[in-house]
Design a protein around this motif. Structure first.
Motif, PDB file in Angstrom:
ATOM      1  N   GLN A  90      84.929 -29.560 123.850  1.00  0.00           N
ATOM      2  CA  GLN A  90      83.931 -30.625 123.701  1.00  0.00           C
ATOM      3  C   GLN A  90      83.600 -30.790 122.229  1.00  0.00           C
ATOM      4  O   GLN A  90      83.496 -29.811 121.502  1.00  0.00           O
ATOM      5  N   GLU A  91      83.430 -32.015 121.809  1.00  0.00           N
ATOM      6  CA  GLU A  91      82.993 -32.353 120.453  1.00  0.00           C
ATOM      7  C   GLU A  91      81.904 -33.402 120.608  1.00  0.00           C
ATOM      8  O   GLU A  91      82.182 -34.602 120.609  1.00  0.00           O
ATOM      9  N   GLY A  92      80.669 -32.978 120.800  1.00  0.00           N
ATOM     10  CA  GLY A  92      79.594 -33.922 121.065  1.00  0.00           C
ATOM     11  C   GLY A  92      79.833 -34.615 122.392  1.00  0.00           C
ATOM     12  O   GLY A  92      80.020 -33.962 123.417  1.00  0.00           O
ATOM     13  N   ASP A  93      79.869 -35.949 122.372  1.00  0.00           N
ATOM     14  CA  ASP A  93      80.120 -36.699 123.602  1.00  0.00           C
ATOM     15  C   ASP A  93      81.606 -36.940 123.843  1.00  0.00           C
ATOM     16  O   ASP A  93      82.002 -37.635 124.764  1.00  0.00           O
ATOM     17  N   ALA A  94      82.454 -36.344 122.996  1.00  0.00           N
ATOM     18  CA  ALA A  94      83.905 -36.514 123.092  1.00  0.00           C
ATOM     19  C   ALA A  94      84.544 -35.238 123.636  1.00  0.00           C
ATOM     20  O   ALA A  94      83.928 -34.178 123.677  1.00  0.00           O
TER      21      ALA A  94
END
Length: 125
Positions: free
Chosen positions: A7-11
């Motif tokens: 996960q990378e924030g909302d991505a």
């Protein structure tokens, strides 16, 4: 094929490696489908460690693009993947970015920095 997700924030970023072909593409196809249903931000596929890909891979990516639209972003294609995309003209159909970071930071479909668009110059010529 190996695959790791983060996960990378909302991505979400899927880092795939090895051979992508009919025998082993199913986990990526499933992951992209599930991401389309659960992730609100970009879905990035890091292709930097892919040693082989075939038409099955191309079909999975095109189907994912149909479902995800500009949220699907391909990043850092390996030399093999770059050649494959160039031969079939796939970089004209899918957003391809030089790095995972640039794919995550891109504003949208009009902001590719890979083969399908101009390279980022940071305003310096």
């Amino acid at each position: 094929m190996g695959m790791a997700a983060r996960q990378e924030g909302d991505a979400i970023v899927f880092a795939v490696s090895g051979d992508l072909d009919l025998e082993n593409i199913a986990p990526l196809a499933t992951a992209l489908t599930e991401a389309g249903e659960t992730v609100t931000g970009p879905v990035v596929v890091d292709l930097s460690r892919v040693s082989f890909a075939d038409s099955t891979t191309v079909n999975v990516l095109l189907q994912a693009h149909s479902a995800l639209g500009p949220r699907l972003r391909l990043a850092q294609p390996s030399a093999f993947v770059q050649r494959l995309f160039a031969v079939i003209g796939l970089e004209q159909a899918l957003p391809v970015y030089e790095t995972v970071e640039s794919a995550l930071a891109a504003a949208g479909p009009g902001d590719p920095v890979g083969p399908s668009g101009p390279l980022a110059s940071d305003g310096v010529e």
